[in-house]
Design a protein around this motif. Structure first.
Motif, PDB file in Angstrom:
ATOM      1  N   PHE A  66     -29.884 -18.973  -1.005  1.00  0.00           N
ATOM      2  CA  PHE A  66     -29.669 -17.562  -1.339  1.00  0.00           C
ATOM      3  C   PHE A  66     -28.188 -17.251  -1.549  1.00  0.00           C
ATOM      4  N   LEU A  67     -27.338 -17.814  -0.699  1.00  0.00           N
ATOM      5  CA  LEU A  67     -25.920 -17.470  -0.745  1.00  0.00           C
ATOM      6  C   LEU A  67     -25.122 -18.305  -1.739  1.00  0.00           C
ATOM      7  N   PHE A  68     -25.293 -19.641  -1.717  1.00  0.00           N
ATOM      8  CA  PHE A  68     -24.478 -20.500  -2.569  1.00  0.00           C
ATOM      9  C   PHE A  68     -24.924 -20.461  -4.019  1.00  0.00           C
TER      10      PHE A  68
ATOM     11  N   ASN B 172     -17.218 -20.575 -11.352  1.00  0.00           N
ATOM     12  CA  ASN B 172     -15.867 -20.163 -10.993  1.00  0.00           C
ATOM     13  C   ASN B 172     -15.688 -20.207  -9.483  1.00  0.00           C
ATOM     14  N   PRO B 173     -14.426 -20.440  -9.048  1.00  0.00           N
ATOM     15  CA  PRO B 173     -14.147 -20.586  -7.625  1.00  0.00           C
ATOM     16  C   PRO B 173     -14.471 -19.363  -6.789  1.00  0.00           C
ATOM     17  N   GLU B 174     -14.622 -18.168  -7.421  1.00  0.00           N
ATOM     18  CA  GLU B 174     -14.937 -16.969  -6.653  1.00  0.00           C
ATOM     19  C   GLU B 174     -16.279 -17.100  -5.939  1.00  0.00           C
ATOM     20  N   SER B 175     -17.170 -17.968  -6.474  1.00  0.00           N
ATOM     21  CA  SER B 175     -18.476 -18.137  -5.841  1.00  0.00           C
ATOM     22  C   SER B 175     -18.379 -18.903  -4.529  1.00  0.00           C
ATOM     23  N   LEU B 176     -17.169 -19.315  -4.144  1.00  0.00           N
ATOM     24  CA  LEU B 176     -16.948 -19.948  -2.840  1.00  0.00           C
ATOM     25  C   LEU B 176     -16.852 -18.917  -1.725  1.00  0.00           C
ATOM     26  N   GLU B 177     -16.895 -17.623  -2.077  1.00  0.00           N
ATOM     27  CA  GLU B 177     -16.793 -16.567  -1.086  1.00  0.00           C
ATOM     28  C   GLU B 177     -17.882 -16.694  -0.017  1.00  0.00           C
ATOM     29  N   SER B 178     -19.092 -17.021  -0.452  1.00  0.00           N
ATOM     30  CA  SER B 178     -20.201 -17.144   0.500  1.00  0.00           C
ATOM     31  C   SER B 178     -19.995 -18.317   1.451  1.00  0.00           C
TER      32      SER B 178
END
Length: 413
Positions: free
Chosen positions: A157-159, A167-173
């Motif tokens: 759900f999160l990753f 993009n690296p912003e999806s590393l927020e989770s």
């Protein structure tokens, strides 16, 4: 000795099995996530497994030495602190979008898990009767499985919330999940600091007539157990590391998010297998069940290699059910009746987890150069080793058997 005396310690130690199972459950989803967000190849993404399981190889002996001097509780507390520190390091790694920093964070986190496993696995086996040690360890490992399948459920759900994002912003989770993990682990460490745990003398728990005074490395059931554990962990880690790749490349239209969900289902089967196997061991000898499960997985891997659409995906899912009892069963059989050498033996068995660091890389190479399905030839071979150990290699030579063998040699001479 009252059984109630060990009830609370067993409950607390079992909670640790859940914690490191959860960390492992997240690991295999990170492979595919980092392939997309950090643009790494399949083979390079398996360096996550190398960092994770390489820590087991490097840290296990120091962990065993510390516990031999200061006891199980000290090892557990230090392990929890390292676990939390590694989890918190995921925050700066995600901020920098650095794969190398993620590897460092994972190595530190896994160093903590090494302490936990080196302590918890043998500790559960000595908290009670030696005759029921294998069953007791399998019960605790059931909760390791619960943690393992919860990891991919959350990660799917999160990753992969925006599964096509590169993009690296999806590393927020990733940052959020690991910071929460770090906080929870610190709370658990505080509870252990304030709780008294019994220290057990392993020599007092030997089955009568089984004590054999000889160097650890001369116990064949132990040395063969270390080799078998190496190959078993290699198979388990390799199967899970490329699971999402296998599903998405299978030609049946499986997305990343759905593949992550399938991985969580696979780990539910893994957990169910532990509960079923634990019950089955009341009726079937543990070594026989181990051999049977290993043989079944060899056959399932054949189906996976030949890549028959959904049939092979289902076969891949089924391997998790039959892997379920292997680690704790091999572990318990390997340290059986080792007395004061139990902690040292545990260190070597945890070191053997390095199989999970080395073998998946070669699976990644086969996947890169040929096909992901071909890579599953390696787990097939690994299960063959487990099969042989379950048939014969687990056998403990007692003092009486050694004396009888010596008499036979003298009489033949």
């Amino acid at each position: 000795m009252s059984k109630n005396k060990y009830f609370l310690p067993i409950i607390m130690i079992t909670s640790l099995f859940f914690l490191w199972g959860f960390a492992y459950g997240l690991l295999d989803v990170l492979n595919k996530h980092f392939q997309e967000t950090l643009n790494v190849t399949k083979s390079r993404s398996t360096l996550l497994q190398a960092a994770y399981f390489g820590a087991y190889f490097l840290i296990a002996l120091p962990a065993g030495y510390l516990m031999s001097r200061y006891g199980y509780k000290s090892g557990i507390i230090l392990g929890l602190l390292l676990y939390a520190f590694g989890a918190f390091l995921f925050y700066p790694a995600a901020e920098a979008a650095s794969f190398n920093l993620f590897l460092l964070a994972l190595f530190i986190l896994a160093s903590g898990l090494t302490f936990l496993e080196t302590a918890a696995n043998p500790y559960v086996t000595v908290l009670g009767s030696p005759e029921t040690a294998t069953h007791r360890l399998n019960v605790s490992q059931c909760f390791n499985g619960v943690g393992s399948f919860m990891g991919p459920v959350i990660a799917s759900f999160l990753f992969f919330g925006d599964s096509q994002s590169n993009n690296p912003e999806s590393l927020e989770s990733v940052k959020t999940v690991y910071v929460i993990i770090g906080i929870v682990v610190m709370v658990v460490a505080g509870i252990f600091v304030r709780t008294t745990l019994p220290e057990i003398k392993e020599d007092d728990l030997l089955v009568k007539g089984t004590r054999v005074d000889k160097p650890l490395m001369q116990h064949s059931h132990f040395t063969l157990g270390v080799v078998t554990q190496f190959f078993y962990v290699a198979a388990q880690v390799g199967i899970a590391a490329l699971f999402i790749n296998y599903c998405t490349e299978n030609g049946v239209g499986i997305t990343n998010a759905r593949a992550a969900t399938l991985l969580s289902i696979a780990l539910i089967l893994f957990t169910a297998g532990r509960f079923v196997g634990t019950v089955a061991m009341r009726f079937i000898a543990a070594p026989k069940l181990l051999a049977a499960y290993a043989f079944i997985n060899m056959m399932l891997c054949v189906l996976v290699v030949f890549n028959q659409a959904w049939v092979s995906v289902y076969a891949l899912l089924a391997t998790f059910f039959f892997m379920s009892i292997m680690f704790p069963t091999i572990f318990a059989l390997s340290i059986k009746n080792l007395g004061h050498d139990t902690k040292k033996a545990s260190s070597f068995l945890i070191m053997s987890i390095v199989g999970g660091a080395l073998i998946p890389y070669f699976m990644g190479l086969l996947a890169d150069y040929y096909a992901t399905s071909i890579a599953y030839i390696i787990p097939l071979a690994c299960f063959a080793v487990v099969f042989v150990y379950g048939l014969k290699g687990y056998q403990v030579k007692t003092e009486n058997e050694i004396l009888n063998a010596d008499k036979k040699i003298l009489s033949d001479a």
